[in-house]
Write a protein that holds these residues in place. Structure first.
Motif, PDB file in Angstrom:
ATOM      1  N   TYR A  98       0.838  -1.208   0.000  1.00 26.58           N
ATOM      2  CA  TYR A  98       0.000   0.000   0.000  1.00 26.58           C
ATOM      3  C   TYR A  98       0.872   1.257   0.000  1.00 26.58           C
ATOM      4  O   TYR A  98       0.586   2.223  -0.699  1.00 26.58           O
ATOM      5  CB  TYR A  98      -0.915   0.036   1.223  1.00 26.58           C
ATOM      6  CG  TYR A  98      -2.144  -0.837   1.126  1.00 26.58           C
ATOM      7  CD1 TYR A  98      -2.951  -0.833   0.007  1.00 26.58           C
ATOM      8  CD2 TYR A  98      -2.519  -1.646   2.202  1.00 26.58           C
ATOM      9  CE1 TYR A  98      -4.085  -1.618  -0.065  1.00 26.58           C
ATOM     10  CE2 TYR A  98      -3.658  -2.433   2.146  1.00 26.58           C
ATOM     11  CZ  TYR A  98      -4.437  -2.416   1.003  1.00 26.58           C
ATOM     12  OH  TYR A  98      -5.557  -3.186   0.942  1.00 26.58           O
TER      13      TYR A  98
ATOM     14  N   ILE B  23       2.390   1.782  -3.489  1.00 25.66           N
ATOM     15  CA  ILE B  23       1.367   2.277  -4.417  1.00 25.66           C
ATOM     16  C   ILE B  23       1.061   3.747  -4.129  1.00 25.66           C
ATOM     17  O   ILE B  23       0.910   4.555  -5.052  1.00 25.66           O
ATOM     18  CB  ILE B  23       0.091   1.418  -4.339  1.00 25.66           C
ATOM     19  CG1 ILE B  23       0.354   0.009  -4.859  1.00 25.66           C
ATOM     20  CG2 ILE B  23      -1.048   2.061  -5.135  1.00 25.66           C
ATOM     21  CD1 ILE B  23      -0.789  -0.962  -4.618  1.00 25.66           C
TER      22      ILE B  23
ATOM     23  N   SER C   4       1.747   6.500  -6.960  1.00 27.53           N
ATOM     24  CA  SER C   4       0.608   7.267  -7.468  1.00 27.53           C
ATOM     25  C   SER C   4       0.724   8.741  -7.101  1.00 27.53           C
ATOM     26  O   SER C   4       0.324   9.614  -7.878  1.00 27.53           O
ATOM     27  CB  SER C   4      -0.717   6.675  -6.977  1.00 27.53           C
ATOM     28  OG  SER C   4      -0.808   6.741  -5.567  1.00 27.53           O
TER      29      SER C   4
ATOM     30  N   LEU D 283      -6.196   5.561  -7.046  1.00 25.88           N
ATOM     31  CA  LEU D 283      -5.068   4.791  -6.499  1.00 25.88           C
ATOM     32  C   LEU D 283      -4.502   5.446  -5.241  1.00 25.88           C
ATOM     33  O   LEU D 283      -4.154   4.762  -4.275  1.00 25.88           O
ATOM     34  CB  LEU D 283      -3.969   4.638  -7.551  1.00 25.88           C
ATOM     35  CG  LEU D 283      -4.265   3.673  -8.693  1.00 25.88           C
ATOM     36  CD1 LEU D 283      -3.164   3.734  -9.738  1.00 25.88           C
ATOM     37  CD2 LEU D 283      -4.434   2.258  -8.171  1.00 25.88           C
ATOM     38  N   THR D 284      -4.424   6.764  -5.232  1.00 24.95           N
ATOM     39  CA  THR D 284      -3.907   7.471  -4.062  1.00 24.95           C
ATOM     40  C   THR D 284      -4.815   7.283  -2.862  1.00 24.95           C
ATOM     41  O   THR D 284      -4.361   6.948  -1.761  1.00 24.95           O
ATOM     42  CB  THR D 284      -3.740   8.971  -4.385  1.00 24.95           C
ATOM     43  OG1 THR D 284      -2.867   9.104  -5.513  1.00 24.95           O
ATOM     44  CG2 THR D 284      -3.160   9.720  -3.201  1.00 24.95           C
TER      45      THR D 284
ATOM     46  N   SER E 128      -4.852   3.458  -1.761  1.00 31.22           N
ATOM     47  CA  SER E 128      -3.638   3.007  -1.070  1.00 31.22           C
ATOM     48  C   SER E 128      -3.473   3.701   0.275  1.00 31.22           C
ATOM     49  O   SER E 128      -3.010   3.078   1.235  1.00 31.22           O
ATOM     50  CB  SER E 128      -2.410   3.225  -1.951  1.00 31.22           C
ATOM     51  OG  SER E 128      -2.281   4.587  -2.290  1.00 31.22           O
TER      52      SER E 128
END
Length: 176
Positions: free
Chosen positions: A12, A15, A19, A54-55, A58
């Motif tokens: 996480y 990512i 991102s 994605l931000t 994660s």
């Protein structure tokens, strides 16, 4: 729980960092990529929304794993739901209004040069009058002097020759 040989918390975090970096790159160089993504007909597949998802996902997953309040599977599901809600709000309340906003209606003095208008206060030989410039964005009323130092009567169509300290120098427009 391990995924690809990494603890889920670390995955996480990776990512989130990737991102986040890609989001910054897209913010600074987004105009370069705009043409590439114009062909995508589905509005929710835009890079801004994907990177935001994605931000958020994660970040939520990392916090969920770090606090260990819920299990890994439920934490991932809750993070995904939260990310969808946040991305939807971002799209509806920020990105769509920004994309439909008009450009600024401001103008510079240089923009007025070469435009035509109508005298609304007669311009004497050695004094000031007033001219009304009409455009798609509205009407502009500015003080005016005669460029050739001749009297210009009310209602005459004029051409702006130059602008000096907010005062338009105009001549009668013979074309109209």
């Amino acid at each position: 729980m391990d995924v690809f040989g990494l603890p889920l918390q670390t995955l996480y975090l990776y990512i989130l960092m990737i991102s986040g970096i890609l989001t910054l790159v897209f913010v600074f160089f987004g105009d370069v990529f705009d043409g590439l993504f114009e062909a995508i007909p589905v509005p929710f597949l835009q890079p801004t929304l994907i990177l935001a998802f994605l931000t958020f996902f994660s970040a939520g997953g990392f916090i969920s794993e770090k606090t260990a309040i819920v299990g890994s599977g439920l934490g991932a599901v809750l993070s995904a739901v939260l990310a969808v809600v946040l991305v939807t709000c971002l799209n509806v309340f920020v990105l769509v209004p920004l994309s439909s906003a008009e450009e600024s209606l401001s103008y510079t003095e240089a923009d007025l040069k070469g435009r035509t208008g109508e005298i609304i206060v007669s311009v004497p030989k050695d004094g000031f009058g007033e001219v009304l410039l009409i455009s798609n964005s509205g009407k502009i009323s500015k003080p005016a002097v005669s460029f050739d130092e001749e009297e210009i009567p009310y209602g005459t169509r004029v051409l702006v020759v130059e602008v000096n300290k907010g005062v338009l120098s105009v001549i009668p427009d013979e074309e109209i």
